[in-house]
Design a protein around this motif. Structure first.
Motif, PDB file in Angstrom:
ATOM      1  N   ILE A   1       0.837  -1.203   0.000  1.00 39.62           N
ATOM      2  CA  ILE A   1       0.000   0.000   0.000  1.00 39.62           C
ATOM      3  C   ILE A   1       0.869   1.248   0.000  1.00 39.62           C
ATOM      4  O   ILE A   1       0.600   2.206  -0.740  1.00 39.62           O
ATOM      5  CB  ILE A   1      -0.960  -0.005   1.214  1.00 39.62           C
ATOM      6  N   ILE A   2       1.923   1.252   0.801  1.00 41.74           N
ATOM      7  CA  ILE A   2       2.840   2.396   0.855  1.00 41.74           C
ATOM      8  C   ILE A   2       3.471   2.625  -0.513  1.00 41.74           C
ATOM      9  O   ILE A   2       3.525   3.756  -1.012  1.00 41.74           O
ATOM     10  CB  ILE A   2       3.919   2.193   1.941  1.00 41.74           C
ATOM     11  N   VAL A   3       3.940   1.561  -1.146  1.00 41.60           N
ATOM     12  CA  VAL A   3       4.566   1.666  -2.469  1.00 41.60           C
ATOM     13  C   VAL A   3       3.573   2.240  -3.482  1.00 41.60           C
ATOM     14  O   VAL A   3       3.888   3.161  -4.235  1.00 41.60           O
ATOM     15  CB  VAL A   3       5.101   0.290  -2.944  1.00 41.60           C
ATOM     16  N   LYS A   4       2.352   1.711  -3.479  1.00 38.27           N
ATOM     17  CA  LYS A   4       1.324   2.160  -4.422  1.00 38.27           C
ATOM     18  C   LYS A   4       0.999   3.640  -4.217  1.00 38.27           C
ATOM     19  O   LYS A   4       0.928   4.409  -5.177  1.00 38.27           O
ATOM     20  CB  LYS A   4       0.069   1.309  -4.243  1.00 38.27           C
ATOM     21  N   ARG A   5       0.797   4.046  -2.956  1.00 37.71           N
ATOM     22  CA  ARG A   5       0.432   5.442  -2.674  1.00 37.71           C
ATOM     23  C   ARG A   5       1.606   6.384  -2.962  1.00 37.71           C
ATOM     24  O   ARG A   5       1.406   7.498  -3.431  1.00 37.71           O
ATOM     25  CB  ARG A   5      -0.042   5.577  -1.236  1.00 37.71           C
TER      26      ARG A   5
ATOM     27  N   LYS B   1       1.730   6.853  -6.704  1.00 36.99           N
ATOM     28  CA  LYS B   1       0.612   7.712  -7.113  1.00 36.99           C
ATOM     29  C   LYS B   1       0.925   9.177  -6.818  1.00 36.99           C
ATOM     30  O   LYS B   1       0.537  10.067  -7.567  1.00 36.99           O
ATOM     31  CB  LYS B   1      -0.670   7.277  -6.403  1.00 36.99           C
ATOM     32  N   ALA B   2       1.616   9.424  -5.708  1.00 36.72           N
ATOM     33  CA  ALA B   2       1.978  10.793  -5.326  1.00 36.72           C
ATOM     34  C   ALA B   2       3.226  11.281  -6.051  1.00 36.72           C
ATOM     35  O   ALA B   2       3.614  12.442  -5.920  1.00 36.72           O
ATOM     36  CB  ALA B   2       2.192  10.872  -3.818  1.00 36.72           C
ATOM     37  N   GLY B   3       3.883  10.386  -6.823  1.00 36.46           N
ATOM     38  CA  GLY B   3       5.103  10.763  -7.533  1.00 36.46           C
ATOM     39  C   GLY B   3       6.274  10.975  -6.602  1.00 36.46           C
ATOM     40  O   GLY B   3       7.129  11.829  -6.845  1.00 36.46           O
ATOM     41  N   MET B   4       6.313  10.201  -5.532  1.00 38.76           N
ATOM     42  CA  MET B   4       7.353  10.365  -4.519  1.00 38.76           C
ATOM     43  C   MET B   4       8.052   9.035  -4.264  1.00 38.76           C
ATOM     44  O   MET B   4       7.518   7.972  -4.572  1.00 38.76           O
ATOM     45  CB  MET B   4       6.719  10.842  -3.198  1.00 38.76           C
ATOM     46  N   THR B   5       9.242   9.127  -3.676  1.00 39.94           N
ATOM     47  CA  THR B   5       9.888   7.915  -3.202  1.00 39.94           C
ATOM     48  C   THR B   5       9.165   7.453  -1.945  1.00 39.94           C
ATOM     49  O   THR B   5       8.437   8.232  -1.309  1.00 39.94           O
ATOM     50  CB  THR B   5      11.369   8.167  -2.850  1.00 39.94           C
ATOM     51  N   ARG B   6       9.380   6.201  -1.587  1.00 40.80           N
ATOM     52  CA  ARG B   6       8.753   5.708  -0.348  1.00 40.80           C
ATOM     53  C   ARG B   6       9.215   6.521   0.853  1.00 40.80           C
ATOM     54  O   ARG B   6       8.426   6.872   1.723  1.00 40.80           O
ATOM     55  CB  ARG B   6       9.070   4.229  -0.129  1.00 40.80           C
ATOM     56  N   SER B   7      10.475   6.819   0.907  1.00 36.38           N
ATOM     57  CA  SER B   7      11.015   7.580   2.041  1.00 36.38           C
ATOM     58  C   SER B   7      10.371   8.951   2.134  1.00 36.38           C
ATOM     59  O   SER B   7       9.897   9.357   3.203  1.00 36.38           O
ATOM     60  CB  SER B   7      12.531   7.742   1.906  1.00 36.38           C
TER      61      SER B   7
END
Length: 102
Positions: free
Chosen positions: A20-24, A27-33
């Motif tokens: 879920i974190i990876v997907k969101r 979607k936000a165009g951001m790295t996970r960190s």
């Protein structure tokens, strides 16, 4: 925090939570960190959907209050019976049901 060098830190989560974190984050165009830091610091990352809108939150809060009031009525003694609605229902079920061993 300005000038402070970022360091790697570890956090635990389930595989489902990680997905879920990876997907969101994507979607936000951001790295996970960057996504996790923005979320943790209460920034609203672009593309990150809220779990509930303000109107939905208010409706949920109103329903919660109504549910609490209903629970109070179920657990309050009935004036004429001296028992709660739950106790009265339990008694009726016991009287209606055939005898069984506990």
């Amino acid at each position: 925090m300005t000038g402070e060098r970022a360091r790697q830190r570890s956090y635990y989560c389930s595989a489902k939570q990680q997905a879920i974190i990876v997907k969101r984050a994507k979607k936000a165009g951001m790295t996970r960190s960057a996504f996790m830091v923005a979320c943790a610091l209460h920034d609203e990352p672009v593309g990150a959907e809220a779990l509930a809108s303000r109107a939905e939150q208010k409706a949920l809060l109103d329903r919660l209050q109504a549910t609490g009031e209903a629970a109070m009525r179920l657990t309050a003694p009935l004036p004429d019976l001296g028992m709660t609605v739950i106790d009265a229902l339990e008694l009726l079920c016991h009287l209606k049901a055939p005898e069984t061993d506990p």
